[in-house]
Design a protein around this motif. Structure first.
Motif, PDB file in Angstrom:
ATOM      1  N   ILE A  37      38.574  78.215  44.998  1.00 52.62           N
ATOM      2  CA  ILE A  37      39.244  76.974  44.589  1.00 52.62           C
ATOM      3  C   ILE A  37      38.648  75.777  45.345  1.00 52.62           C
ATOM      4  O   ILE A  37      38.412  74.713  44.762  1.00 52.62           O
ATOM      5  CB  ILE A  37      40.757  77.078  44.826  1.00 52.62           C
ATOM      6  N   CYS A  38      38.398  75.952  46.632  1.00 54.18           N
ATOM      7  CA  CYS A  38      37.791  74.875  47.417  1.00 54.18           C
ATOM      8  C   CYS A  38      36.413  74.508  46.892  1.00 54.18           C
ATOM      9  O   CYS A  38      36.038  73.323  46.862  1.00 54.18           O
ATOM     10  CB  CYS A  38      37.706  75.288  48.886  1.00 54.18           C
ATOM     11  N   ALA A  39      35.642  75.512  46.478  1.00 53.34           N
ATOM     12  CA  ALA A  39      34.300  75.238  45.947  1.00 53.34           C
ATOM     13  C   ALA A  39      34.356  74.536  44.596  1.00 53.34           C
ATOM     14  O   ALA A  39      33.438  73.777  44.244  1.00 53.34           O
ATOM     15  CB  ALA A  39      33.521  76.535  45.834  1.00 53.34           C
ATOM     16  N   LEU A  40      35.408  74.763  43.810  1.00 52.94           N
ATOM     17  CA  LEU A  40      35.537  74.120  42.504  1.00 52.94           C
ATOM     18  C   LEU A  40      35.992  72.671  42.610  1.00 52.94           C
ATOM     19  O   LEU A  40      35.784  71.885  41.671  1.00 52.94           O
ATOM     20  CB  LEU A  40      36.524  74.902  41.628  1.00 52.94           C
ATOM     21  N   MET A  41      36.597  72.298  43.709  1.00 53.34           N
ATOM     22  CA  MET A  41      37.139  70.935  43.837  1.00 53.34           C
ATOM     23  C   MET A  41      36.066  69.857  43.744  1.00 53.34           C
ATOM     24  O   MET A  41      36.269  68.841  43.048  1.00 53.34           O
ATOM     25  CB  MET A  41      37.915  70.814  45.143  1.00 53.34           C
ATOM     26  N   PRO A  42      34.905  69.953  44.413  1.00 52.96           N
ATOM     27  CA  PRO A  42      33.879  68.904  44.223  1.00 52.96           C
ATOM     28  C   PRO A  42      33.390  68.808  42.786  1.00 52.96           C
ATOM     29  O   PRO A  42      33.111  67.698  42.291  1.00 52.96           O
ATOM     30  CB  PRO A  42      32.761  69.344  45.174  1.00 52.96           C
ATOM     31  N   ILE A  43      33.282  69.937  42.097  1.00 54.58           N
ATOM     32  CA  ILE A  43      32.830  69.912  40.705  1.00 54.58           C
ATOM     33  C   ILE A  43      33.853  69.210  39.826  1.00 54.58           C
ATOM     34  O   ILE A  43      33.507  68.396  38.951  1.00 54.58           O
ATOM     35  CB  ILE A  43      32.564  71.352  40.228  1.00 54.58           C
ATOM     36  N   LEU A  44      35.132  69.513  40.032  1.00 59.96           N
ATOM     37  CA  LEU A  44      36.190  68.849  39.276  1.00 59.96           C
ATOM     38  C   LEU A  44      36.230  67.351  39.590  1.00 59.96           C
ATOM     39  O   LEU A  44      36.542  66.540  38.712  1.00 59.96           O
ATOM     40  CB  LEU A  44      37.535  69.497  39.586  1.00 59.96           C
ATOM     41  N   THR A  45      35.924  67.003  40.824  1.00 58.36           N
ATOM     42  CA  THR A  45      35.905  65.586  41.205  1.00 58.36           C
ATOM     43  C   THR A  45      34.819  64.839  40.447  1.00 58.36           C
ATOM     44  O   THR A  45      35.032  63.713  39.954  1.00 58.36           O
ATOM     45  CB  THR A  45      35.672  65.448  42.709  1.00 58.36           C
ATOM     46  N   LEU A  46      33.628  65.430  40.326  1.00 56.60           N
ATOM     47  CA  LEU A  46      32.547  64.773  39.598  1.00 56.60           C
ATOM     48  C   LEU A  46      32.864  64.696  38.108  1.00 56.60           C
ATOM     49  O   LEU A  46      32.551  63.694  37.447  1.00 56.60           O
ATOM     50  CB  LEU A  46      31.237  65.541  39.817  1.00 56.60           C
ATOM     51  N   TYR A  47      33.507  65.720  37.567  1.00 54.91           N
ATOM     52  CA  TYR A  47      33.756  65.771  36.126  1.00 54.91           C
ATOM     53  C   TYR A  47      34.905  64.858  35.713  1.00 54.91           C
ATOM     54  O   TYR A  47      34.814  64.132  34.715  1.00 54.91           O
ATOM     55  CB  TYR A  47      34.047  67.217  35.711  1.00 54.91           C
ATOM     56  N   PHE A  48      36.005  64.883  36.490  1.00 60.37           N
ATOM     57  CA  PHE A  48      37.185  64.099  36.122  1.00 60.37           C
ATOM     58  C   PHE A  48      37.266  62.771  36.875  1.00 60.37           C
ATOM     59  O   PHE A  48      37.997  61.874  36.451  1.00 60.37           O
ATOM     60  CB  PHE A  48      38.460  64.899  36.392  1.00 60.37           C
ATOM     61  N   GLY A  49      36.581  62.656  37.996  1.00 57.00           N
ATOM     62  CA  GLY A  49      36.663  61.442  38.794  1.00 57.00           C
ATOM     63  C   GLY A  49      37.754  61.473  39.842  1.00 57.00           C
ATOM     64  O   GLY A  49      37.771  60.640  40.745  1.00 57.00           O
ATOM     65  N   HIS A  50      38.676  62.414  39.732  1.00 56.68           N
ATOM     66  CA  HIS A  50      39.752  62.579  40.715  1.00 56.68           C
ATOM     67  C   HIS A  50      40.210  64.036  40.645  1.00 56.68           C
ATOM     68  O   HIS A  50      39.965  64.739  39.649  1.00 56.68           O
ATOM     69  CB  HIS A  50      40.921  61.629  40.414  1.00 56.68           C
ATOM     70  N   ILE A  51      40.897  64.466  41.678  1.00 60.40           N
ATOM     71  CA  ILE A  51      41.335  65.869  41.741  1.00 60.40           C
ATOM     72  C   ILE A  51      42.795  65.978  42.146  1.00 60.40           C
ATOM     73  O   ILE A  51      43.220  67.025  42.654  1.00 60.40           O
ATOM     74  CB  ILE A  51      40.468  66.675  42.739  1.00 60.40           C
ATOM     75  N   ASP A  52      43.561  64.948  41.922  1.00 60.07           N
ATOM     76  CA  ASP A  52      44.959  65.001  42.336  1.00 60.07           C
ATOM     77  C   ASP A  52      45.708  66.117  41.611  1.00 60.07           C
ATOM     78  O   ASP A  52      46.449  66.901  42.226  1.00 60.07           O
ATOM     79  CB  ASP A  52      45.635  63.647  42.054  1.00 60.07           C
ATOM     80  N   ILE A  53      45.528  66.201  40.309  1.00 57.02           N
ATOM     81  CA  ILE A  53      46.223  67.235  39.536  1.00 57.02           C
ATOM     82  C   ILE A  53      45.702  68.615  39.906  1.00 57.02           C
ATOM     83  O   ILE A  53      46.470  69.576  40.034  1.00 57.02           O
ATOM     84  CB  ILE A  53      46.055  66.965  38.028  1.00 57.02           C
ATOM     85  N   ALA A  54      44.390  68.735  40.106  1.00 56.64           N
ATOM     86  CA  ALA A  54      43.804  70.037  40.441  1.00 56.64           C
ATOM     87  C   ALA A  54      44.299  70.536  41.796  1.00 56.64           C
ATOM     88  O   ALA A  54      44.632  71.716  41.953  1.00 56.64           O
ATOM     89  CB  ALA A  54      42.282  69.927  40.442  1.00 56.64           C
ATOM     90  N   VAL A  55      44.355  69.649  42.784  1.00 61.40           N
ATOM     91  CA  VAL A  55      44.813  70.052  44.110  1.00 61.40           C
ATOM     92  C   VAL A  55      46.280  70.442  44.084  1.00 61.40           C
ATOM     93  O   VAL A  55      46.696  71.454  44.672  1.00 61.40           O
ATOM     94  CB  VAL A  55      44.561  68.915  45.121  1.00 61.40           C
ATOM     95  N   THR A  56      47.080  69.667  43.379  1.00 57.57           N
ATOM     96  CA  THR A  56      48.512  69.987  43.296  1.00 57.57           C
ATOM     97  C   THR A  56      48.738  71.327  42.597  1.00 57.57           C
ATOM     98  O   THR A  56      49.554  72.152  43.036  1.00 57.57           O
ATOM     99  CB  THR A  56      49.254  68.875  42.541  1.00 57.57           C
ATOM    100  N   SER A  57      48.024  71.564  41.516  1.00 54.85           N
ATOM    101  CA  SER A  57      48.167  72.826  40.793  1.00 54.85           C
ATOM    102  C   SER A  57      47.711  74.008  41.645  1.00 54.85           C
ATOM    103  O   SER A  57      48.358  75.070  41.660  1.00 54.85           O
ATOM    104  CB  SER A  57      47.355  72.768  39.491  1.00 54.85           C
ATOM    105  N   ALA A  58      46.586  73.834  42.371  1.00 56.00           N
ATOM    106  CA  ALA A  58      46.091  74.917  43.222  1.00 56.00           C
ATOM    107  C   ALA A  58      47.082  75.234  44.333  1.00 56.00           C
ATOM    108  O   ALA A  58      47.334  76.418  44.641  1.00 56.00           O
ATOM    109  CB  ALA A  58      44.744  74.536  43.803  1.00 56.00           C
ATOM    110  N   ALA A  59      47.652  74.209  44.946  1.00 55.93           N
ATOM    111  CA  ALA A  59      48.628  74.443  46.016  1.00 55.93           C
ATOM    112  C   ALA A  59      49.860  75.169  45.490  1.00 55.93           C
ATOM    113  O   ALA A  59      50.398  76.066  46.153  1.00 55.93           O
ATOM    114  CB  ALA A  59      49.025  73.108  46.644  1.00 55.93           C
ATOM    115  N   PHE A  60      50.307  74.818  44.284  1.00 50.51           N
ATOM    116  CA  PHE A  60      51.479  75.484  43.698  1.00 50.51           C
ATOM    117  C   PHE A  60      51.184  76.958  43.428  1.00 50.51           C
ATOM    118  O   PHE A  60      52.003  77.845  43.737  1.00 50.51           O
ATOM    119  CB  PHE A  60      51.882  74.772  42.408  1.00 50.51           C
ATOM    120  N   VAL A  61      50.020  77.252  42.861  1.00 52.67           N
ATOM    121  CA  VAL A  61      49.666  78.644  42.544  1.00 52.67           C
ATOM    122  C   VAL A  61      49.559  79.479  43.820  1.00 52.67           C
ATOM    123  O   VAL A  61      50.050  80.619  43.890  1.00 52.67           O
ATOM    124  CB  VAL A  61      48.353  78.681  41.747  1.00 52.67           C
TER     125      VAL A  61
END
Length: 401
Positions: free
Chosen positions: A178-202
């Protein structure tokens, strides 16, 4: 055969009567013998022609010769023992000198290995930073994956696990991905607020619903900090390099390397920040070594090797490099803001280094890994950059560059 005559180790007169005199007025006094020869016995090879006194047959010349021989042998043993002691000391000194030479040679080889691999890593990182885009993002994601794996191994180490319950191994591996996917999601979406919140919940639900074990707060806290420390914070470097695309005025970029559009504010900011961090670490190391003869003031108990002298040298070096690069790379900031940017980079570098030192100290290890010869693990090399990315990005955005 004549009987034995025992020679005592004390000064005792031995009665001796000459055959030509009728009264035993002469006495033979034997010298003091050491305890080693206190039980010496002399054997007469021929029967004595002298008369017996008190049942003992005595030969004066034989006794004197034996005593002289014994004392000479004793003195010879003392001199030999002294020579052996001196020889042992010489051998010990030679062994100590050889061990010191081996330690110096080992430290030199480690330093050479550290310099060679450091230059290789620096050139590689410089090329990746200049490339930007997906090249920079994928390289950062690979570094984040390795750093996250080292972090969760530290959490599972004996030193930390004795005081807390580490997360399950399968969950640690999932968090590393999940940590390795966060930079990729940041480049693709421009932000990772939703991704980080979802990962923490899971991750929290996986810990709470695990079978066969009672969930512990230490598992939740160490896992959430791992997602924040190894995954979320490095994403700010992607936002700084790839998100701030405004071109820098007054500086031309070769067409073969992308043209004027490639020379962006984000590229200049990340180059200045990276070089400032490198200068901070280098000047702190050299300054601590140079001023060690004048005094050594510990900076903090978490890292005993760090000193105030080295910290001051690192701050001066970081500010100096930041100012020089800002002028040469057309950094659109006044001098005061440039100095503040250098101070911010220095503080982020020191804080990240001390945070990782605290984790390793609790884990009871010297390095987070052994992937890079002479440097330790990936986390040992990127610890100064983890918090600095968020500080640098916030500074540039707040100043409206």
């Amino acid at each position: 055969m004549a009987p034995f005559v025992e020679v005592c180790r004390y000064y005792k007169p031995l009665p001796f009567q000459c055959p030509c005199r009728s009264s035993p007025t002469n006495s033979l006094i034997l010298p003091h013998l050491s305890l080693k020869y206190s039980n010496l016995r002399l054997l007469a090879s021929k029967p004595s022609s002298h008369p017996r006194f008190n049942g003992i047959s005595f030969n004066r010349s034989r006794v004197i010769t034996a005593v002289a021989r014994v004392e000479s042998e004793h003195l010879g043993d003392d001199s030999n023992s002294k020579e052996e002691e001196e020889r042992d000391k010489e051998v010990q000194n030679v062994e100590e000198d050889s061990s010191l030479d081996q330690q110096k040679e080992k430290s030199r080889s480690q330093f050479k290995k550290r310099v060679v691999f450091g230059l290789g890593i620096g050139l590689s990182v410089g090329g990746v930073v200049l490339a930007g885009g997906w090249v920079f993002t994928l390289a950062l994601a690979a570094a984040v994956l390795l750093s996250a794996r080292e972090y969760f191994e530290l959490v599972r180490s004996k030193g930390i696990a004795q005081g807390m319950t580490p997360p399950p191994r399968y969950l640690s591996r999932v968090c590393s991905v999940i940590c390795a996917l966060m930079p990729i999601l940041t480049l693709y979406f421009g932000h990772i607020d939703i991704a980080v919140t979802s990962a923490a919940f899971v991750v929290a639900m996986a810990l709470l619903l695990q079978r066969g074990r009672n969930p512990r707060f230490s598992q939740l806290s160490s896992t959430m900090f791992g997602l924040f420390y190894c995954g979320y914070l490095p994403c700010f470097w992607v936002k700084l390099r790839c998100g701030l695309t405004a071109p820098v005025l007054g500086r031309s970029w070769p067409v073969l390397l992308g043209g004027q559009g490639h020379w962006t504010v984000g590229l200049v900011a990340i180059l200045v920040s990276f070089c400032g961090i490198i200068a901070s670490d280098t000047f702190a190391f050299l300054g601590g070594k140079k001023f060690q003869a004048f005094g050594k003031t510990p900076l903090i108990s978490i890292s005993p090797k760090k000193t105030w002298e080295g910290a001051v040298a690192g701050l001066v070096g970081c500010i100096t490099i930041t100012v020089l690069l800002s002028k040469s790379l057309s950094w659109p900031q006044p001098l005061v803001s440039t100095i503040a940017f250098g101070v911010l980079n220095f503080l982020g570098s020191v804080f990240g280094d001390l945070t990782e030192s605290m984790i390793k100290r609790d884990a009871g290890v010297k390095d987070s890994g052994s992937l890079i010869p002479g440097h330790g693990g990936i986390l040992d090399r990127v610890d100064s950059y983890i918090f600095t990315g968020a500080l640098a990005y916030s500074f540039v955005r707040l100043h409206g560059v």
